[in-house]
Design a protein around this motif. Sequence first.
Motif, PDB file in Angstrom:
ATOM      1  N   PRO A  72      46.883  44.834  19.859  1.00 24.67           N
ATOM      2  CA  PRO A  72      47.316  43.835  20.906  1.00 24.67           C
ATOM      3  C   PRO A  72      46.350  42.932  21.600  1.00 24.67           C
ATOM      4  CG  PRO A  72      46.888  46.303  21.447  1.00 24.67           C
ATOM      5  CD  PRO A  72      46.732  46.041  20.069  1.00 24.67           C
ATOM      6  N   ALA A  73      45.246  43.041  21.411  1.00 27.95           N
ATOM      7  CA  ALA A  73      44.262  42.258  22.161  1.00 27.95           C
ATOM      8  C   ALA A  73      43.770  41.270  21.250  1.00 27.95           C
ATOM      9  CB  ALA A  73      43.009  42.957  22.538  1.00 27.95           C
ATOM     10  N   PHE A  74      44.258  41.022  19.952  1.00 29.80           N
ATOM     11  CA  PHE A  74      43.925  40.142  19.045  1.00 29.80           C
ATOM     12  C   PHE A  74      44.510  38.961  18.685  1.00 29.80           C
ATOM     13  CE2 PHE A  74      41.659  44.038  17.009  1.00 29.80           C
ATOM     14  CZ  PHE A  74      40.434  43.922  17.846  1.00 29.80           C
ATOM     15  N   TRP A  75      43.800  37.780  18.447  1.00 32.65           N
ATOM     16  CA  TRP A  75      44.562  36.613  18.185  1.00 32.65           C
ATOM     17  C   TRP A  75      45.471  36.816  16.994  1.00 32.65           C
ATOM     18  CZ3 TRP A  75      44.640  33.815  13.691  1.00 32.65           C
ATOM     19  CH2 TRP A  75      45.055  32.297  13.970  1.00 32.65           C
ATOM     20  N   VAL A  76      46.585  36.009  17.266  1.00 32.45           N
ATOM     21  CA  VAL A  76      47.695  35.837  16.192  1.00 32.45           C
ATOM     22  C   VAL A  76      48.027  34.245  16.221  1.00 32.45           C
ATOM     23  CG1 VAL A  76      48.783  38.092  16.274  1.00 32.45           C
ATOM     24  CG2 VAL A  76      49.683  36.184  17.807  1.00 32.45           C
ATOM     25  N   PRO A  77      48.425  33.709  15.038  1.00 26.86           N
ATOM     26  CA  PRO A  77      49.056  32.230  14.905  1.00 26.86           C
ATOM     27  C   PRO A  77      49.924  32.132  16.066  1.00 26.86           C
ATOM     28  CG  PRO A  77      48.599  33.403  12.845  1.00 26.86           C
ATOM     29  CD  PRO A  77      48.737  34.502  13.916  1.00 26.86           C
ATOM     30  N   ASN A 126      37.802  37.583  18.780  1.00 29.10           N
ATOM     31  CA  ASN A 126      39.021  37.396  18.206  1.00 29.10           C
ATOM     32  C   ASN A 126      40.047  37.767  19.264  1.00 29.10           C
ATOM     33  OD1 ASN A 126      39.951  36.810  15.374  1.00 29.10           O
ATOM     34  ND2 ASN A 126      38.158  37.908  15.132  1.00 29.10           N
ATOM     35  N   LEU A 127      40.021  36.924  20.557  1.00 27.83           N
ATOM     36  CA  LEU A 127      40.861  37.173  21.657  1.00 27.83           C
ATOM     37  C   LEU A 127      42.255  36.348  21.361  1.00 27.83           C
ATOM     38  CD1 LEU A 127      41.096  38.541  24.508  1.00 27.83           C
ATOM     39  CD2 LEU A 127      40.254  36.836  25.258  1.00 27.83           C
ATOM     40  N   LEU A 128      43.236  37.149  21.852  1.00 27.30           N
ATOM     41  CA  LEU A 128      44.784  36.334  21.902  1.00 27.30           C
ATOM     42  C   LEU A 128      44.643  35.242  22.926  1.00 27.30           C
ATOM     43  CD1 LEU A 128      47.601  38.465  23.290  1.00 27.30           C
ATOM     44  CD2 LEU A 128      44.879  38.691  24.144  1.00 27.30           C
ATOM     45  N   ARG A 129      45.370  34.170  22.537  1.00 21.66           N
ATOM     46  CA  ARG A 129      45.676  33.170  23.535  1.00 21.66           C
ATOM     47  C   ARG A 129      46.663  33.390  24.590  1.00 21.66           C
ATOM     48  NH1 ARG A 129      42.541  28.033  23.289  1.00 21.66           N
ATOM     49  NH2 ARG A 129      41.863  27.765  21.092  1.00 21.66           N
ATOM     50  N   PRO A 130      46.424  32.658  25.794  1.00 17.62           N
ATOM     51  CA  PRO A 130      47.199  32.991  26.992  1.00 17.62           C
ATOM     52  C   PRO A 130      48.827  32.662  26.455  1.00 17.62           C
ATOM     53  CG  PRO A 130      45.704  31.688  27.623  1.00 17.62           C
ATOM     54  CD  PRO A 130      45.315  31.788  25.972  1.00 17.62           C
ATOM     55  N   ILE A 131      49.411  31.844  25.485  1.00 18.12           N
ATOM     56  CA  ILE A 131      50.767  31.938  25.017  1.00 18.12           C
ATOM     57  C   ILE A 131      51.448  33.171  24.734  1.00 18.12           C
ATOM     58  CG2 ILE A 131      50.293  30.890  23.009  1.00 18.12           C
ATOM     59  CD1 ILE A 131      52.894  29.173  23.304  1.00 18.12           C
ATOM     60  N   HIS A 149      34.389  39.489  27.415  1.00 16.82           N
ATOM     61  CA  HIS A 149      35.337  39.136  28.311  1.00 16.82           C
ATOM     62  C   HIS A 149      35.884  40.328  28.907  1.00 16.82           C
ATOM     63  CE1 HIS A 149      38.350  40.574  25.639  1.00 16.82           C
ATOM     64  NE2 HIS A 149      37.730  40.016  24.378  1.00 16.82           N
ATOM     65  N   PRO A 150      36.652  40.252  30.269  1.00 16.15           N
ATOM     66  CA  PRO A 150      37.249  41.166  30.577  1.00 16.15           C
ATOM     67  C   PRO A 150      38.243  42.028  29.892  1.00 16.15           C
ATOM     68  CG  PRO A 150      37.499  39.322  32.003  1.00 16.15           C
ATOM     69  CD  PRO A 150      37.001  38.820  30.770  1.00 16.15           C
ATOM     70  N   ALA A 151      38.161  43.542  29.879  1.00 17.15           N
ATOM     71  CA  ALA A 151      38.779  44.271  29.088  1.00 17.15           C
ATOM     72  C   ALA A 151      40.500  44.152  28.875  1.00 17.15           C
ATOM     73  CB  ALA A 151      38.382  45.745  29.434  1.00 17.15           C
ATOM     74  N   PHE A 152      40.839  44.102  27.801  1.00 20.39           N
ATOM     75  CA  PHE A 152      42.286  43.611  27.841  1.00 20.39           C
ATOM     76  C   PHE A 152      43.121  44.565  28.343  1.00 20.39           C
ATOM     77  CE2 PHE A 152      46.337  44.586  25.393  1.00 20.39           C
ATOM     78  CZ  PHE A 152      46.821  43.223  25.538  1.00 20.39           C
ATOM     79  N   SER A 153      44.183  44.292  28.889  1.00 21.19           N
ATOM     80  CA  SER A 153      44.953  45.343  29.641  1.00 21.19           C
ATOM     81  C   SER A 153      46.347  44.590  30.046  1.00 21.19           C
ATOM     82  CB  SER A 153      44.231  45.810  30.951  1.00 21.19           C
ATOM     83  OG  SER A 153      44.999  46.564  31.617  1.00 21.19           O
ATOM     84  N   THR A 154      47.296  45.509  29.996  1.00 22.49           N
ATOM     85  CA  THR A 154      48.796  44.913  30.450  1.00 22.49           C
ATOM     86  C   THR A 154      48.925  45.534  31.899  1.00 22.49           C
ATOM     87  OG1 THR A 154      49.776  46.807  29.336  1.00 22.49           O
ATOM     88  CG2 THR A 154      49.560  44.545  28.098  1.00 22.49           C
ATOM     89  N   ASP A 155      48.030  46.077  32.460  1.00 20.66           N
ATOM     90  CA  ASP A 155      48.220  46.798  33.796  1.00 20.66           C
ATOM     91  C   ASP A 155      48.207  45.601  34.945  1.00 20.66           C
ATOM     92  OD1 ASP A 155      48.213  47.932  36.365  1.00 20.66           O
ATOM     93  OD2 ASP A 155      46.813  49.382  35.843  1.00 20.66           O
TER      94      ASP A 155
END
Length: 449
Positions: free
Chosen positions: A207-212, A337-342, A244-250
């Motif tokens: 869930p935290a990783f980059w995708v196209p 490999n962090l996901l983008r804002p979009i 970077h700050p830890a990935f979270s959906t909270d």
Amino acid sequence: MTIHSVRSWYIYLFFILVVAACSKEEQAPVPENIIAVTEQSGNTPSAAAVPVSWYQLQFKLIRETPGFTPPVAARALAYTGIALHEAVVWSDRYGHSLSGQLNALNYVPRPERGKQYNWEIAANSALSDIITRLYPTASPANVALINALDSTNRLAAASGCDASVMNRSVDFGKSVAAAIYAWSTTDGGKDGYLNGFPTDYVPPVGPAFWVPTPPAFQRALLPYWGNNRLLVKPRYPETAGIAHPAFSTDTAAAFYKEAYHVYQKVNTLTPEENTIALYWADGGGTFTPPGHLLAITAQLITEQGLSLTKAATLFAQAGISVNDAGIVCWKYKYKYNLLRPITYIRQYIDAAWGPLIVTPPFPSYTSGHASFSGAAGTVLAGFFGNHFSFTDNQKVPEGFAPRAFSNFQQMVDEAAVSRIYGGIHYEFDSEIGARTGEEVGRRVMGLRY
């Protein structure tokens, strides 16, 4: 570069192309913006017109040669500057070769003792040769421009120059370029323009990783670039990096707040913020962020009337800085490999949201723009001073108004925040990118030139 000089450059390019198409028997006049000098005048301010003309042509090559993405462009700009520096450094009794200082650069030819050289011609030949080698897939029209600029600059600089001095200077410049190019082929990035999207790279899944990302959903760009050899070794071994700050959906978590900040900022941009985002976009088909920074460098060299050796030093410093900043940045990009804002915003905040500018095809952390700008800005501040004010005219041909800055840090800050306004980076991407870029710039400024 003023609006007038920008127009003059395009007129000059047109002139060169016409000359290249003419028969060899025709004798073309010397363009007015190339000043003929004698062999002793290589350190006059006008002599810097020779390297500036080559950089202006190189910005065109970056725009028009396939595969010259920002890290690849930065690499080419770096080796161009190094070749230029090494071709003229011996004209300055206080100058220092970069041989033995840059990573694995152990040999660069030296001029013959007691012999006379025309340093403008040496610089011109080195630049012509290294640029030809670095852009082997340039279009036939651009190859013609390279050949014509070589001839035109040589003709202008050869006024009053003995044939033996001219030939010796040409040979020396070419020998320097050949040595620098041979060294460049061992850095890991030689063929980056040919295979920007390697099919053997498989990004991590989670869930935290980059995708196209839309709209093109391209594969990852240059995933191995961070393994390339740095031009300037860090004084101490590199640490594991800055997380970077830890990935979270909270919704109470720092990461969610960072993403929400991007979402809210793009939705409420002021006209000025919108302009900043577009001004610094420098996406595909442009001279790229490193090219933009070197274009500013070329403008300042011209405006400040720098001598050939001073111009060579600054071009080398700025080029080395953006190259190494690109390597460090790409190392972090594919380490985290962090996901983008979009990706985050559409999944956890607003499925219909879109950024102002197109998201590029590689991970978010850290920001390339901030890294490149932090490095080059540090070099420019070290050269001109922390309180040097200037106006960037480089985007005037594209319809933008010139942008004035009271110092280079203001430029770095604006370039870094532009990516948040554009909706393609988190704020921490830009903050840490600018910081690591500054560290690279300081390393570059620590060398002797």
